[in-house]
Design a protein around this motif. Structure first.
Motif, short mmCIF file in Angstrom:
data_model
loop_
_atom_site.label_atom_id
_atom_site.label_comp_id
_atom_site.label_asym_id
_atom_site.label_seq_id
_atom_site.Cartn_x
_atom_site.Cartn_y
_atom_site.Cartn_z
N ASP A 1 0.82 -1.21 0.00
CA ASP A 1 0.00 0.00 0.00
C ASP A 1 0.85 1.26 0.00
O ASP A 1 0.47 2.28 -0.59
N ILE A 2 2.02 1.20 0.65
CA ILE A 2 2.87 2.39 0.73
C ILE A 2 3.61 2.64 -0.58
O ILE A 2 3.72 3.78 -1.03
N ASN B 1 -1.74 5.00 -4.69
CA ASN B 1 -2.36 5.09 -3.37
C ASN B 1 -2.21 6.52 -2.85
O ASN B 1 -1.39 6.81 -1.97
N SER C 1 2.24 6.81 2.05
CA SER C 1 2.39 6.47 0.64
C SER C 1 2.70 7.71 -0.19
O SER C 1 3.53 7.67 -1.10
N ASP D 1 5.96 8.40 -2.44
CA ASP D 1 5.86 8.80 -3.85
C ASP D 1 6.70 10.04 -4.12
O ASP D 1 7.42 10.11 -5.11
#
Length: 315
Positions: A13-14, A19, A25, A29
């Motif tokens: 998820d991270i 996300n 997250s 990114d």
């Protein structure tokens, strides 16, 4: 085992770029995007001999960014079964390794360890530029461009084929007209391909020009054809954008469809599925997804996650 699964899910998820609704997250990114930009910037600055005294600094920054790329690559392999939930963990890892993202990431990492080795490894550093696509790969504007190119791929391929046929014909015609006058410039039937490319695509570098009357007449005709050749793919893509934006505006009009609002909870069978899989298996098209504070117009590769709020309609 349950803790291991929970940890891998958390990692997945991270590290997923789509996300957008989670703070950790989003921070990851941003870190990856900054690393990509710094890495490419260092690669460019190293080519200036005037900055040679700063090369150790450039090398250190590049090492730091490559370490982040390696960590992301290994974690992506570690959690690949969440990206490809329909296959086993081993097969999912292989699918990621041979996917577009996996190949680009690997090609971005390898050159760092072979800078003084084979030329092919040094040339692979340029592949890092492809990492820039990741910065906006999940933005709505990029998805629109991607969907238009995919939808119109057959027409675009046909137009490129027409260009290639015209280039070949122009090369052979020019060889017939110019060979005797310019044997060095047009020694064979394929030698005019460079000139044909310049003329049909309206570049006109002027390094190879016809000198005979027949060649000049042919050059004029081919130049006019070039204007139309350039307009064909441009018109196809422009029409695709108009169609796509029309579809988006129609999709946004709730009166045209029986829209439903779905909040994806822990018991949903959609978790981990792509938008294409949801449509194929359940018959629902996901129009808009809200993840945290971010609104997403999903493409076929969009993965549903727990907590997503979806606007859907039944086909």
């Amino acid at each position: 085992m349950e803790n291991d699964t929970s940890l891998r899910r958390r990692i997945f998820d991270i590290i997923r770029l789509d996300n957008k609704g989670e703070r950790k997250s989003k921070a990851f990114d941003i870190a990856v995007m900054v690393a990509i930009i710094l890495n490419i910037l260092m690669m460019v600055l190293e080519t200036f001999w005037q900055l040679e005294r700063f090369h150790p600094i450039f090398r250190a920054v590049e090492l730091a960014t490559v370490i982040l790329f390696i960590a992301e690559y290994l974690l992506s392999i570690f959690t690949a079964d969440y990206l490809f939930p329909d296959v086993s963990r081993g097969r999912a890892a292989l699918q990621f390794i041979f996917s577009y993202d996996g190949i680009v990431e690997l090609c971005s990492i390898l050159p760092f360890f072979f800078l003084s080795g084979f030329v092919v490894f040094r040339m692979l550093r340029v592949v890092r530029i492809l990492h820039l696509f990741r910065i906006n790969s999940n933005l709505d504007s990029f998805n629109v461009i991607k969907s238009v190119l995919v939808d119109k791929r057959n027409q675009i391929i046909s137009s490129v084929f027409i260009v290639l046929v015209l280039m070949m014909a122009a090369s052979m015609f020019m060889y017939s007209a110019e060979h005797e006058a310019q044997p060095d410039e047009f020694p064979n039937a394929l030698s005019g391909l460079w000139w044909a490319m310049q003329t049909l695509l309206t570049l006109g570098y002027g390094d190879v020009v016809p000198v005979t009357i027949a060649g000049k007449i042919l050059g004029t005709i081919i130049s006019f054809l070039g204007v139309g050749v350039v307009a064909i793919p441009t018109g196809i893509i422009s029409a695709g954008f108009v169609e796509r934006y029309h579809e988006m505006s129609v999709s946004a009009d709730a009166s045209d469809f029986s829209l439903h609002k779905v909040v994806v909870d822990i018991g949903s069978a959609w978790i981990g599925m792509t938008a294409a899989e949801v449509k194929e298996k359940f018959g629902f098209t996901i129009l808009i997804a809200r993840r945290g504070t971010a609104s997403i117009i999903p493409n076929d590769e969009y993965h549903v996650q727990m907590g997503d709020v979806l606007a859907i309609y039944n086909d």
